[in-house]
Scaffold this motif. Structure first.
Motif, mmCIF file in Angstrom:
data_model
loop_
_atom_site.group_PDB
_atom_site.id
_atom_site.type_symbol
_atom_site.label_atom_id
_atom_site.label_comp_id
_atom_site.label_asym_id
_atom_site.label_seq_id
_atom_site.Cartn_x
_atom_site.Cartn_y
_atom_site.Cartn_z
ATOM 1 N N PHE A 155 7.109 10.223 1.762
ATOM 2 C CA PHE A 155 7.192 10.873 0.446
ATOM 3 C C PHE A 155 6.353 12.152 0.378
ATOM 4 C CE2 PHE A 155 4.057 7.437 0.364
ATOM 5 C CZ PHE A 155 2.907 8.114 0.016
ATOM 6 N N LEU A 159 0.296 14.146 -9.580
ATOM 7 C CA LEU A 159 0.895 15.469 -9.788
ATOM 8 C C LEU A 159 1.263 15.669 -11.261
ATOM 9 C CD1 LEU A 159 0.797 15.585 -6.742
ATOM 10 C CD2 LEU A 159 3.074 16.566 -6.781
ATOM 11 N N TYR A 204 6.062 15.290 -2.867
ATOM 12 C CA TYR A 204 4.947 15.388 -3.825
ATOM 13 C C TYR A 204 3.885 16.392 -3.373
ATOM 14 C CZ TYR A 204 7.123 11.262 -5.886
ATOM 15 O OH TYR A 204 7.995 10.399 -6.466
ATOM 16 N N LEU A 205 2.914 15.946 -2.609
ATOM 17 C CA LEU A 205 1.804 16.846 -2.256
ATOM 18 C C LEU A 205 2.309 18.077 -1.505
ATOM 19 C CD1 LEU A 205 -1.020 14.365 -1.091
ATOM 20 C CD2 LEU A 205 -0.845 15.556 -3.281
ATOM 21 N N PRO A 250 -4.820 10.705 -4.632
ATOM 22 C CA PRO A 250 -4.931 11.572 -3.454
ATOM 23 C C PRO A 250 -5.768 12.830 -3.647
ATOM 24 C CG PRO A 250 -2.752 11.772 -4.448
ATOM 25 C CD PRO A 250 -3.435 10.640 -5.130
ATOM 26 N N THR A 259 0.475 9.059 -6.069
ATOM 27 C CA THR A 259 0.648 10.473 -5.735
ATOM 28 C C THR A 259 1.573 11.142 -6.759
ATOM 29 O OG1 THR A 259 0.335 9.969 -3.392
ATOM 30 C CG2 THR A 259 1.354 12.073 -3.913
ATOM 31 N N ARG A 260 2.661 10.466 -7.039
ATOM 32 C CA ARG A 260 3.585 10.964 -8.070
ATOM 33 C C ARG A 260 2.858 11.172 -9.397
ATOM 34 N NH1 ARG A 260 5.812 8.642 -12.281
ATOM 35 N NH2 ARG A 260 5.046 6.554 -11.769
ATOM 36 N N ASP A 291 2.872 9.383 10.808
ATOM 37 C CA ASP A 291 1.827 10.409 10.762
ATOM 38 C C ASP A 291 1.887 11.138 9.427
ATOM 39 O OD1 ASP A 291 0.303 10.266 13.047
ATOM 40 O OD2 ASP A 291 1.769 11.355 14.255
ATOM 41 N N LYS A 296 -3.988 10.371 5.028
ATOM 42 C CA LYS A 296 -2.616 10.872 4.890
ATOM 43 C C LYS A 296 -2.501 12.099 3.991
ATOM 44 C CE LYS A 296 -1.342 7.550 7.431
ATOM 45 N NZ LYS A 296 -0.794 7.811 8.774
ATOM 46 N N SER A 297 -3.392 12.238 3.007
ATOM 47 C CA SER A 297 -3.169 13.252 1.961
ATOM 48 C C SER A 297 -3.730 14.626 2.301
ATOM 49 C CB SER A 297 -3.795 12.773 0.641
ATOM 50 O OG SER A 297 -3.275 11.518 0.273
ATOM 51 N N LEU A 356 0.288 1.740 7.365
ATOM 52 C CA LEU A 356 0.396 3.139 6.934
ATOM 53 C C LEU A 356 0.441 4.084 8.127
ATOM 54 C CD1 LEU A 356 -1.890 3.835 3.841
ATOM 55 C CD2 LEU A 356 0.541 3.315 3.926
ATOM 56 N N ARG A 362 0.815 -1.218 0.000
ATOM 57 C CA ARG A 362 0.000 0.000 0.000
ATOM 58 C C ARG A 362 0.845 1.263 0.000
ATOM 59 N NH1 ARG A 362 -4.543 1.222 3.765
ATOM 60 N NH2 ARG A 362 -5.011 2.730 2.135
ATOM 61 N N GLN A 363 1.944 1.247 0.735
ATOM 62 C CA GLN A 363 2.751 2.468 0.783
ATOM 63 C C GLN A 363 3.357 2.786 -0.588
ATOM 64 O OE1 GLN A 363 5.219 3.124 4.202
ATOM 65 N NE2 GLN A 363 6.664 4.408 3.076
ATOM 66 N N MET A 375 3.534 10.675 5.630
ATOM 67 C CA MET A 375 4.194 9.678 4.783
ATOM 68 C C MET A 375 5.577 10.191 4.370
ATOM 69 S SD MET A 375 2.056 7.288 4.886
ATOM 70 C CE MET A 375 2.719 6.091 3.743
ATOM 71 N N LEU A 397 0.548 4.015 -2.857
ATOM 72 C CA LEU A 397 0.160 5.385 -2.529
ATOM 73 C C LEU A 397 1.192 6.391 -3.062
ATOM 74 C CD1 LEU A 397 -2.420 5.889 -0.898
ATOM 75 C CD2 LEU A 397 -1.001 6.361 1.092
ATOM 76 N N GLU A 398 2.457 6.058 -2.891
ATOM 77 C CA GLU A 398 3.501 6.962 -3.388
ATOM 78 C C GLU A 398 3.448 7.051 -4.910
ATOM 79 O OE1 GLU A 398 7.482 6.439 -1.921
ATOM 80 O OE2 GLU A 398 8.289 7.921 -3.337
#
Lengths: 679, 679
Positions: free
Chosen positions: B661, A82, B665-666, A114, A78-79, B657, A197-198, B653, A70-71, B659, A74-75
């Motif tokens: 990355f 963008l 990114y974000l 995200p 997210t990349r 707290d 997280k986002s 995850l 999952r990590q 992430m 998610l990364e």
């Protein structure tokens, strides 16, 4: 002139078995695709967008997302999200929603990203609920992505039932602040997408309490993380809710407030307001709370068409590559699509995908019309629209889920591998049965609408002029169904009228059951619960009428003759398959007889045989490209087996010929056993 | 004497809403559980075994397996499997299969383990196919686990169709060796459990070629990895096939041979033999190749009962904890199990789980009887058994899959979280629709049996005395169904006779359709394919008769009066629900009328209301413990919400707290946007 292939998806290097299929097309696949996607121009734009994505490797996954935890996933998403935003201006016309949706899907896939809730829900929620000053402050920042927002309504203990939410916002006039609090475990916000997280801001629905009085759930716009460090602010507890069946690239989150103080003006004040002294000012006009909900439900129907169409594309293509068993002894193994049972499993899914496509378009168009009418003060069609959208969403999501699984089963063992793409499509699509109104709840909402119509029927007619989709309820049935009396026609009006009869009868049946219980002294609300199962049945029947009518209209409107012919085959299959689905309800009151049902079943088998040679060309015309399908079995080129092997070889466990823990466990076990046996 | 609770699952500290339910039990849950699991003694043993596992923390997962990637989960289950083997002698009576199965399940879970195929298939395959000398050499080593073996049949391009397997074993008389080879990509062995990483030996099915002649697929016992290093041997390419919908703790593998030489005596020679000079000696007796297949299909039915029972346990328990909406205004939110639609979704799943439990036991008993008869030379019942097992497996797996999803939907959003355990149960159980004979294929195998019976019926009667389960095919129906004529009775013979009528009629209908096509000049095999859909329908109807008869016999045999009463409610629900399922088929020929179908539907709603207060106590009696259920929603104690939160907080995850990355990114996106807006 040489013979031209009507199927434009043929390429050199394709598996000959799939090319053979494509050469049988009786219609031009581009013309069919243009019918489905709107116009030839829109189809062309789809292909240009797909080409753009293909040509920019930075928009791709470094390796299949199925191999990521999952990590990582998610990364990765997210990349890509963008980059999607950065590339959008070059690649698409950002004023066109469908281009944005397609471009985004090709890049981010279907497991979440995200910014999804920021774009789909948070910005609309600000636009609907913030007053002008608030909009001036927040909307440009939202659009520029100076923050990432989400929408927090659902709690651990409550979903859509707003009145029972437990999160409180208590006004303190001394400091002119709200105190947000999570008084119980069940009040924990739970599920909001991207909250884990986002997001650093969120709309929060909370019970508004001022001067000791609770005014019900209201929206607040709340910063929950530090803009610099991204740490949750003191007084806010945030996290991800953990892995789910699907959508694991979305960080659905939980949130608790510990007497968290926010300024008075974080309350979104377009409608209700609270003055600095704590005085509550109710909204001037009761707002149309559920119009955006109707919009989303309509959109879900279109989404289901995509999922079911993708699953059908994968299974149909694979079914002409896979050979298994002989029909005639020693005549060689046949393509599995040549089995009647395989056709019976798969081709109705194509027909349903088409039906949902047209229903989704219809519902969105109706939505726009109704919203326009409402803006002129005319609310007449709102109840009809709400009923339609609820029924369509419930029926389309459930039938899509069932249909995807049939597609998966039809691929045998390989359908169980994530290489097929089918488990992923299923686990995302089936979420639609639950989100945005659980299906059973929606069918009972539609039943409430039907109960009102039943009372009108009983009392002589509609109160207001009924819309196209409900006027049949006020008609009288023929004595007997006309199914099977009009064999050669491509007009299915008489079958649809039989569906209308069923829906009308089941509505009046549930109504009379309800009346009887009430007459026997049962309280109205309890009697409604005691008749919920018959009402649910009526709701489904009402939705069947809408689906078939909408599909029939769409076919009628088609101008390309060859495309129209194949659509006529599909609707014939769709409609006679539905006769089988509601056969008991047609027979129960003697409206139809066994011969008519038999006739319908024969029609299904006949038209399956007729559709068989066009099957690949039809799914080609859905125009899903390989990136979107994400399936080794469903590849356009049909080169399945070598790519299954390549996919497996690249999977993470195969980095090691011998697992690092082998000698610690199995290796030691075997060695010990061998030592022992020597002794 | 004080009032004693009949439900023995009540404990201090439980959620009061679930205790309230348990106090309503009208029967002793231990007595019900003993009925389901055999005897009170067996029930007691289950609890002792569960207690043993509970008391040995080394047998537990260090954290939920849902949070592990495949490598971690493979390592974890390998570790636990070895401990399972070490502890078995202390914990269980290893001569009792059911104790071994239960102990293993509690430790390893349901997603696979590295010895599963070694135990379930490889050892039996050796026993059935190795000659005495071979057995002496390999069996003790297999039992002592000096090697880990698997069974390799399925290939990329072919599943169960043995005659078309492409892997070849060509005999070289000069060296007295076999040359194993994978001549094409599609010949790659694919799917064998534990082949990817765990096993170092395997039974391989390959086309036996000697002196230039192909004698068809035969079994070989082949070492594929070095015993010390565990590296694949030169000439063998091995790997894991990648992630799947479920069963991801099993390293299903692929394998290719590059002209890999093995000694002559690796061919398993109990049946056919090849002499040193390459002479092929056919088996003396044609062997009963499919008896073990029948065994597995019967066992799958029992397994489905477990999966559906677990899903129903989770959903029913959660449905008395979850409160949502009011039935009477201002009377407070009700437990969702109080909604008729929720009962209609869930309680039939309990009834089906019970039906599959009894059917699974019946099929295994019949299997043992038939095998015993065969050993005495009597093959009479084999075809009946094969037909029964095929039909039961197909119907039970599909209805289980649908039922689990209904349970999941009934839990709303939380059912979509892996914390519910429901997605995991679904994705494992639904595999049953495909493995060990794809369901559609099985129903068509059963249809072949029904075709023979149809010919016998038409030609005056059975060739041999029919068994209990097929004799109804030779009876004559009553003129009209008796459903609804015998209201007060707990005897459903008249309803089952109506199901028999349907099965008989559909069989003869498909047969006459087939005959007509043949008479019109169509070849027999093509006509069979052209009538496959009607034949499939007949197969399903035949299986319904078996399921209801077996269930009815089991209820009759029950001695505890209070348990028998609740079983009578369950079978009433089961049977009248099935009337709804085949309503069209009862109505089509006028055998039943609409009033009778309506009567059946009313019976369903009535008995649902009657079962409602016992619902929790019934699922308690299935006696699944929390470790087995692996579900926060289905916890015995009902303390759902705080544990959902705890589960989420411990998920991977939430180690961060923010992430790692985020700022790349974000964080950067938002900062850049803020900078830009300042300019």
């Amino acid at each position: 002139m040489p013979h031209q292939n009507l199927n434009t998806y043929i390429c050199a290097g394709d598996h000959p078995d799939i090319t053979e299929e494509r050469k049988k097309a009786t219609f031009n696949t581009d013309n069919f695709a243009a019918t489905l996607w709107g116009t030839h121009e829109k189809l062309e734009r789809r292909r240009e967008i797909a080409k753009y994505v293909e040509e920019h490797p930075e928009l791709h996954d470094p390796y299949p997302t199925e191999f990521m935890d999952r990590q990582e996933s998610l990364e990765n998403v997210t990349r890509k999200t963008l980059l999607w935003m950065e590339h959008a201006e070059n690649a698409i016309d950002i004023s066109k929603q469908e281009e944005g949706f397609y471009f985004g899907t090709l890049i981010t896939g279907s497991q979440g990203h995200p910014l999804s809730i920021h774009l789909i829900m948070a910005i609309p929620a600000l636009m609907n609920n913030a007053d002008e000053e608030q909009l001036d402050e927040w909307l440009p920042k939202a659009i520029n992505r100076e923050f990432v927002a989400t929408y927090s309504q659902t709690e651990l203990g409550h979903g859509t039932n707003l009145s029972k939410l437990e999160t409180t916002a208590t006004y303190d006039p001394k400091t002119e602040e709200w105190i947000l609090d999570t008084p119980t475990v069940t009040a924990t916000k739970w599920w909001p997408g991207n909250l884990g997280k986002s997001a650093n801001y969120t709309v929060v629905m909370a019970q508004l309490i001022t001067h000791g009085k609770n005014y019900g759930a209201h929206p607040f716009f709340v910063q929950v993380r530090d803009e610099k460090t991204h740490q949750p602010l003191p007084g806010v507890i945030l996290g991800d809710i953990g892995p789910k069946f699907g959508m694991n690239a979305n960080d659905n989150g939980f949130m608790q407030f510990k007497k968290f103080r926010i300024p008075r003006r974080t309350m979104l004040m377009k409608n209700a307001q609270v003055l600095p002294d704590g005085t509550y000012k109710p909204p001037l006009h009761p707002k149309l709370g559920y119009s955006s909900m109707i919009f989303v439900r309509s959109a879900v129907v279109g989404l289901m068409s995509l999922y079911l169409g993708q699953a059908a594309t994968i299974a149909i293509r694979y079914s002409v590559i896979r050979r298994q068993g002989e029909i005639m002894p020693n005549a060689g193994e046949v393509k599995i699509l040549d089995y009647q049972t395989q056709q019976y499993r798969l081709i109705p899914q194509i027909a349903r995908a088409a039906a949902f496509r047209f229903a989704g378009i219809f519902a969105l168009e109706m939505y726009n019309t109704v919203i326009h009418e409402i803006s002129k003060g005319n609310m007449d069609a709102l109840a009809d629209l709400h009923a339609l959208a609820s029924g369509l969403k419930a029926v389309a999501t459930f039938q899509t889920a069932l249909g995807i699984e049939q597609c998966r089963f039809a691929c045998g063992g390989h359908g169980y591998s994530l290489a097929s793409g089918l488990p992923q499509i299923y686990s995302v699509a089936v979420g639609g049965c639950t989100y945005e109104g659980e299906n059973m709840v929606l069918l009972l909402q539609l039943a409430r609408y039907l109960r009102k119509r039943a009372i009108e029927i009983k009392s002589g007619g509609p109160k207001e002029k009924p819309t196209e989709l409900s006027e049949y309820l006020f008609k009288t049935s023929a004595k007997h169904s006309l199914i099977g009396t009009n064999v050669s026609s491509t007009n299915f009006e008489h079958v649809i009228e039989s569906f209308e009869h069923v829906a009308r009868r089941l509505t009046l049946f549930a109504h009379s059951k309800l009346e009887k219980l009430e007459q026997s002294g049962m309280e109205h609300e309890i009697a409604i619960n005691q008749t919920a199962v018959p009402w649910r049945r009526a709701s489904h029947a009402h939705t069947r009428v809408a689906l078939t009518r909408i599909f029939a209209h769409a076919v009628q409107r088609t101008t390309d003759i060859a495309v129209k012919e194949v659509l006529q085959d599909l609707i014939k299959l769709y409609i006679y398959y539905e006769v089988g689905e509601c056969a008991a309800e047609l027979l129960e009151d003697g409206f139809a007889d066994g011969h008519q049902i038999e006739f319908a079943k024969d029609q299904v088998l006949e038209v399956l045989e007729k559709l068989r040679p066009n099957a690949v060309s039809i799914v080609d015309s859905f125009d899903f490209n390989d990136r979107e399908l994400n399936s080794v079995l469903g590849r356009r080129d049909g080169n399945v087996y070598e790519n299954l092997l390549a996919w497996a070889k690249s999977s993470p466990l195969n980095k090691h010929d011998v697992m690092p823990f082998h000698h610690k466990y199995l290796g030691k076990m075997m060695e010990d056993a061998r030592e022992q046996s020597k002794m």
